[in-house]
Write a protein that holds these residues in place. Structure first.
Motif, PDB file in Angstrom:
ATOM      1  N   LEU A 319      -7.096 -11.271 -40.514  1.00 61.11           N
ATOM      2  CA  LEU A 319      -6.387 -12.661 -40.640  1.00 61.11           C
ATOM      3  C   LEU A 319      -5.227 -12.267 -41.392  1.00 61.11           C
ATOM      4  CD1 LEU A 319      -9.238 -13.117 -40.130  1.00 61.11           C
ATOM      5  CD2 LEU A 319      -9.314 -14.995 -41.866  1.00 61.11           C
ATOM      6  N   ARG A 320      -5.073 -11.358 -42.348  1.00 61.01           N
ATOM      7  CA  ARG A 320      -3.811 -11.167 -42.871  1.00 61.01           C
ATOM      8  C   ARG A 320      -2.754 -10.678 -41.670  1.00 61.01           C
ATOM      9  NH1 ARG A 320      -6.851  -8.916 -46.860  1.00 61.01           N
ATOM     10  NH2 ARG A 320      -6.303  -6.703 -46.264  1.00 61.01           N
ATOM     11  N   MET A 321      -3.070  -9.981 -40.693  1.00 59.81           N
ATOM     12  CA  MET A 321      -2.144  -9.467 -39.668  1.00 59.81           C
ATOM     13  C   MET A 321      -1.737 -10.398 -38.744  1.00 59.81           C
ATOM     14  SD  MET A 321      -3.812  -5.722 -38.875  1.00 59.81           S
ATOM     15  CE  MET A 321      -3.203  -4.189 -39.613  1.00 59.81           C
ATOM     16  N   GLY A 322      -2.356 -11.631 -38.863  1.00 59.77           N
ATOM     17  CA  GLY A 322      -2.077 -12.708 -38.010  1.00 59.77           C
ATOM     18  C   GLY A 322      -2.817 -12.484 -36.690  1.00 59.77           C
ATOM     19  N   LEU A 323      -4.144 -12.016 -36.423  1.00 62.15           N
ATOM     20  CA  LEU A 323      -4.830 -11.614 -35.139  1.00 62.15           C
ATOM     21  C   LEU A 323      -5.912 -12.572 -34.797  1.00 62.15           C
ATOM     22  CD1 LEU A 323      -4.575  -7.935 -35.657  1.00 62.15           C
ATOM     23  CD2 LEU A 323      -3.602  -9.177 -33.900  1.00 62.15           C
ATOM     24  N   ALA A 324      -6.203 -13.276 -35.752  1.00 63.11           N
ATOM     25  CA  ALA A 324      -7.409 -14.497 -35.561  1.00 63.11           C
ATOM     26  C   ALA A 324      -6.875 -15.772 -35.218  1.00 63.11           C
ATOM     27  CB  ALA A 324      -8.046 -14.400 -36.779  1.00 63.11           C
ATOM     28  N   ASP A 325      -7.758 -16.243 -34.502  1.00 56.89           N
ATOM     29  CA  ASP A 325      -7.450 -17.888 -33.981  1.00 56.89           C
ATOM     30  C   ASP A 325      -8.123 -18.651 -35.000  1.00 56.89           C
ATOM     31  OD1 ASP A 325     -10.192 -17.935 -33.207  1.00 56.89           O
ATOM     32  OD2 ASP A 325      -9.535 -17.903 -31.001  1.00 56.89           O
ATOM     33  N   LYS A 326      -8.425 -19.998 -34.663  1.00 58.55           N
ATOM     34  CA  LYS A 326      -8.993 -20.884 -35.592  1.00 58.55           C
ATOM     35  C   LYS A 326     -10.388 -20.696 -35.801  1.00 58.55           C
ATOM     36  CE  LYS A 326      -9.797 -24.241 -31.849  1.00 58.55           C
ATOM     37  NZ  LYS A 326      -9.627 -25.584 -31.336  1.00 58.55           N
ATOM     38  N   THR A 327     -11.096 -20.014 -35.129  1.00 57.80           N
ATOM     39  CA  THR A 327     -12.376 -19.407 -35.168  1.00 57.80           C
ATOM     40  C   THR A 327     -12.377 -18.357 -36.144  1.00 57.80           C
ATOM     41  OG1 THR A 327     -12.521 -17.749 -33.448  1.00 57.80           O
ATOM     42  CG2 THR A 327     -13.025 -19.889 -32.645  1.00 57.80           C
ATOM     43  N   ASN A 328     -11.449 -17.812 -36.740  1.00 62.90           N
ATOM     44  CA  ASN A 328     -11.595 -16.711 -37.439  1.00 62.90           C
ATOM     45  C   ASN A 328     -11.936 -15.452 -37.073  1.00 62.90           C
ATOM     46  OD1 ASN A 328     -10.111 -17.764 -39.729  1.00 62.90           O
ATOM     47  ND2 ASN A 328     -11.811 -18.607 -40.647  1.00 62.90           N
ATOM     48  N   PHE A 329     -11.970 -15.274 -35.574  1.00 59.79           N
ATOM     49  CA  PHE A 329     -12.239 -14.033 -34.847  1.00 59.79           C
ATOM     50  C   PHE A 329     -10.894 -13.946 -34.041  1.00 59.79           C
ATOM     51  CE2 PHE A 329     -16.561 -15.057 -36.246  1.00 59.79           C
ATOM     52  CZ  PHE A 329     -16.888 -13.814 -36.446  1.00 59.79           C
ATOM     53  N   CYS A 330     -10.852 -12.683 -33.524  1.00 63.77           N
ATOM     54  CA  CYS A 330      -9.808 -12.347 -32.807  1.00 63.77           C
ATOM     55  C   CYS A 330      -9.515 -12.466 -31.106  1.00 63.77           C
ATOM     56  CB  CYS A 330      -9.238 -11.007 -33.189  1.00 63.77           C
ATOM     57  SG  CYS A 330      -9.108 -10.603 -34.898  1.00 63.77           S
TER      58      CYS A 330
END
Length: 455
Positions: A319-330
């Motif tokens: 998440l800190r890397m900005g790789l997740a979407d609104k589901t909090n998965f990538c």
């Protein structure tokens, strides 16, 4: 003529020998050597040194030894989650779960760095850590999951570390839970709170339920084991429930009667195991940690030992890397698992959105091999082959009673879908020999995937 015991013994020994074979590291390497030229001295950084990250590092070096591969993790070694419920019941130790990175360094030339990653600079193509910055040409992120302790009202990370362990990330909490089980009062109640979907290791909470039930039958026979579940079914449910029935006298639930009754034994009124589904009020609303009470839709449940497996999402570093979407998965491209958010970054394992593939060590290992190959082919300017993945989840209903689910996956209409049309699960007609074989397969698989990923 051999006796039935001799026949069974020979079958078990033969199966153990087959199951102990290495899971095709040479086969993967040889397949690529037939078609691939060296990819060149590109810099590959991998964040997360669990099964997915370690497998990626190893196979990149197998496929293209000239690659500069750096593997970063905040821990000095890997404590494997698969098999860790056996630590809870004392058949394995946490030392048995601990895996070194030495072979990755000495045999394959992987640079292993202990650092805590804090972020990503995609413009400069650098991973940011507490101890330094790591430039990359390609980045693989395999961070696993984050347990959301606070998502269960009344629960917290502090409680998990001190009083009400989760143990879903193997380590000190697993050891604490084992000590609590051993110290549980005679006739006490062990409560497991299962997580909602999606979560890592689909059969896991139900295997732990079974193993604790088996342990209590020997060491605390008046104890009760209650699994409180926000779901009404789970992967391997039919075969696991049948195992509960045969081993512990668990009455077959009404929803499974038609399927399982022909193979089941009569349920016992004194069965120590109880599975409370969502329909039966098993969804947890909150916990009272002082009184060790779980408040559920169906009412309060008092525990002497309480084991909570909370909801989870991709590890916070993703998440800190900005790789997740609104589901909090990538979200990823299904062909190579490249992030659809940041180019040149690949996300594999539990943190990725992989459609029908479960969040498991086996999935992470097979995703790693495909992604490593995709990186090598991309660097060499070649077209990517059509990917295929596989998964087998093993679990124990008892120490000598194994079950499994096995699948093959390909991309169908843009999504990763299961393609095997034959039976996925152990046959319901399986007898004691097949169940014992599956238990031995599980133990052999844990050894071979560890060797395949780290050795």
């Amino acid at each position: 003529m051999m006796s039935p015991n001799q026949t069974r013994r020979r079958a078990l020994l033969a199966a153990a020998a087959l199951a102990s074979l290495s899971p095709a590291a040479p086969a993967w390497a040889q397949a690529l050597k037939q078609t691939a030229k060296a990819a060149g001295p590109a810099r590959i950084v991998i964040v997360g040194a669990g099964v997915g990250g370690a497998s990626t590092a190893k196979y990149l070096k197998l496929f293209s030894p000239g690659l500069d591969v750096t593997l970063i993790d905040r821990n000095p070694n890997y404590v494997r989650h698969y098999g860790s419920s056996e630590v809870v019941v004392g058949t394995k130790t946490i030392e048995d779960m601990t895996v070194s990175y030495d072979a990755l360094k000495s045999k394959y030339g992987v640079k292993v760095v202990q650092d805590t990653v804090t972020g990503l600079d995609p413009d400069r193509k650098e991973v940011v850590g507490e101890a330094g910055r790591y430039p990359y040409d390609k980045l693989v992120v395999a961070p696993g999951v984050e347990l959301l302790y606070d998502a269960v009202p009344g629960y917290s990370a502090e409680l998990a570390a001190t009083k009400i362990p989760s143990g879903w990330i193997a380590g000190p909490q697993t050891v604490l839970l084992a000590k609590q089980l051993q110290a549980m009062p005679e006739g006490g109640t062990f409560v497991i709170v299962s997580p909602p979907n999606p979560y890592r290791c689909p059969p896991g909470p139900y295997e732990r339920t079974a193993l604790v039930t088996e342990w209590c039958a020997k060491h605390n026979p008046r104890a009760k084991i209650i699994n409180l579940d926000p779901k009404n079914d789970f992967v391997t449910d039919a075969t696991m429930i049948l195992g509960w029935n045969r081993l512990y006298g668990y009455p077959i639930p009404k929803a499974y009667q038609e399927k399982l009754a022909p193979f089941a034994s009569p349920g016992r009124a004194d069965c120590a195991l109880e599975w409370v589904t969502e329909k039966e009020g098993g969804r947890t609303l909150s916990i009272d940690p002082d009184r060790m009470i779980v408040k559920t839709v169906g009412g309060d449940v008092k525990a002497d030992v309480l084991n909570i497996v909370p909801p989870m999402h991709a590890a916070d570093v993703a998440l800190r890397m900005g790789l997740a979407d609104k589901t909090n998965f990538c979200p990823v491209n299904r062909v190579d698992f490249q992030s659809t958010i940041i180019p040149e970054v690949y996300v594999i394992g539990d943190a990725s959105i992989a459609d029908a593939m479960p969040k498991s060590g086996f999935s992470a290992n097979t995703q790693a091999k495909n992604t490593a190959r995709a990186i090598v082919e991309t660097l060499a300017g070649r077209e990517l082959p059509e990917p295929a993945w596989s998964n087998t989840c093993y679990a124990l209903a008892g120490h000598d009673y194994g079950i499994f689910v096995a699948d093959v996956f390909r991309i169908i209409e843009g999504k990763i879908a299961r393609t095997n049309t034959r039976e996925r699960y152990q046959f319901l007609t399986a007898g004691a020999t097949e169940q014992a074989l599956a238990a031995m397969y599980l133990d052999s698989w844990m050894n071979t995937i560890t060797e395949d990923s780290f050795g």
